[in-house]
Scaffold this active site. Sequence first.
Site, mmCIF file in Angstrom:
data_model
loop_
_atom_site.group_PDB
_atom_site.id
_atom_site.type_symbol
_atom_site.label_atom_id
_atom_site.label_comp_id
_atom_site.label_asym_id
_atom_site.label_seq_id
_atom_site.Cartn_x
_atom_site.Cartn_y
_atom_site.Cartn_z
ATOM 1 N N GLY A 279 14.655 9.752 17.617
ATOM 2 C CA GLY A 279 15.962 9.126 17.398
ATOM 3 C C GLY A 279 16.995 9.470 18.452
ATOM 4 N N HIS B 18 20.964 17.421 24.322
ATOM 5 C CA HIS B 18 22.068 17.866 23.459
ATOM 6 C C HIS B 18 21.520 18.341 22.137
ATOM 7 C CE1 HIS B 18 21.442 13.556 22.831
ATOM 8 N NE2 HIS B 18 21.812 13.746 21.572
ATOM 9 N N CYS C 289 25.128 8.460 33.399
ATOM 10 C CA CYS C 289 24.900 9.213 32.160
ATOM 11 C C CYS C 289 26.234 9.520 31.456
ATOM 12 C CB CYS C 289 24.149 10.506 32.467
ATOM 13 S SG CYS C 289 24.039 11.618 31.049
ATOM 14 N N ASP D 288 31.368 15.463 17.952
ATOM 15 C CA ASP D 288 30.692 14.164 17.959
ATOM 16 C C ASP D 288 31.700 13.079 17.569
ATOM 17 O OD1 ASP D 288 27.406 13.312 17.637
ATOM 18 O OD2 ASP D 288 28.926 11.872 16.970
ATOM 19 N N HIS E 37 22.789 19.043 18.140
ATOM 20 C CA HIS E 37 23.830 18.802 17.141
ATOM 21 C C HIS E 37 23.978 20.084 16.321
ATOM 22 C CE1 HIS E 37 23.479 14.233 17.329
ATOM 23 N NE2 HIS E 37 22.346 14.602 17.906
ATOM 24 N N ASN F 243 17.307 15.683 18.642
ATOM 25 C CA ASN F 243 16.535 14.452 18.581
ATOM 26 C C ASN F 243 15.916 14.236 19.959
ATOM 27 O OD1 ASN F 243 17.442 13.981 15.938
ATOM 28 N ND2 ASN F 243 19.321 13.028 16.703
HETATM 29 P P1 5GP Z 1 21.361 11.419 19.577
HETATM 30 O O1 5GP Z 1 21.151 10.262 18.648
HETATM 31 O O2 5GP Z 1 21.014 11.076 20.996
HETATM 32 O O3 5GP Z 1 20.711 12.676 19.106
HETATM 33 O O4 5GP Z 1 22.917 11.752 19.512
HETATM 34 C C1 5GP Z 1 23.881 11.206 20.329
HETATM 35 C C2 5GP Z 1 25.205 11.529 19.686
HETATM 36 O O5 5GP Z 1 26.238 11.291 20.629
HETATM 37 C C3 5GP Z 1 25.525 10.683 18.441
HETATM 38 O O6 5GP Z 1 25.699 11.537 17.314
HETATM 39 C C4 5GP Z 1 26.794 9.949 18.826
HETATM 40 O O7 5GP Z 1 27.694 9.816 17.738
HETATM 41 C C5 5GP Z 1 27.364 10.803 19.939
HETATM 42 N N1 5GP Z 1 28.159 10.076 20.905
HETATM 43 C C6 5GP Z 1 27.840 8.894 21.494
HETATM 44 N N2 5GP Z 1 28.804 8.535 22.366
HETATM 45 C C7 5GP Z 1 29.748 9.516 22.326
HETATM 46 C C8 5GP Z 1 31.001 9.701 23.017
HETATM 47 O O8 5GP Z 1 31.432 8.893 23.846
HETATM 48 N N3 5GP Z 1 31.708 10.816 22.707
HETATM 49 C C9 5GP Z 1 31.259 11.725 21.799
HETATM 50 N N4 5GP Z 1 32.036 12.800 21.561
HETATM 51 N N5 5GP Z 1 30.084 11.592 21.136
HETATM 52 C C10 5GP Z 1 29.345 10.493 21.397
HETATM 53 ZN ZN ZN Z 2 23.640 13.564 32.117
#
Ligand code: 5GP
Ligand code: ZN
Length: 109
Positions: free
Chosen positions: A88, A95, A3, A29, A97, A82
């Site tokens: 999404g 997590h 993960c 992010d 945002h 999300n």
């Molecule tokens: P989701 O689409 O699952 O709600 O959001 C995942 C978020 O994680 C995205 O906004 C993406 O830009 C962020 N993200 C993905 N990989 C990394 C990473 O390695 N480091 C950081 N800081 N954010 C990440």
């Molecule tokens: Zn995890």
Amino acid sequence: MSCLFCKIVQGEISTDKVYENDDVLAFNDIEPQAPVHVLIIPKDHYPNIQKTPSEDVAKIFDAIKEIAKQLNLDEGFRIVNNCGNFGGQTVDHLHFHLLGKRKLKWPPG
Ligand code: 5GP
Ligand code: ZN
């Protein structure tokens, strides 16, 4: 451990840390969608909100309120979760945002 966010919690992947306590970690992010775009996660691995005990969700929201104060988001902000394919979600570690410092449109796409 596969993960991505668990690796961030373990320090195996470095991030721009914004806030931390015993249970919660917050970091910027990697692809910010607003001047403030922070991800807030539990240190324990839960795949999504449905699988997370309510007391852990409450700890995350307490942290979000504190972070919003520390970042002076007094003009408002948005919290997004999300969940799953239709929601999404791309990282299967719970997590939220936190988006701020610009006027956001509603509804989202
Ligand atoms: P989701 O689409 O699952 O709600 O959001 C995942 C978020 O994680 C995205 O906004 C993406 O830009 C962020 N993200 C993905 N990989 C990394 C990473 O390695 N480091 C950081 N800081 N954010 C990440
Ligand atoms: Zn995890």
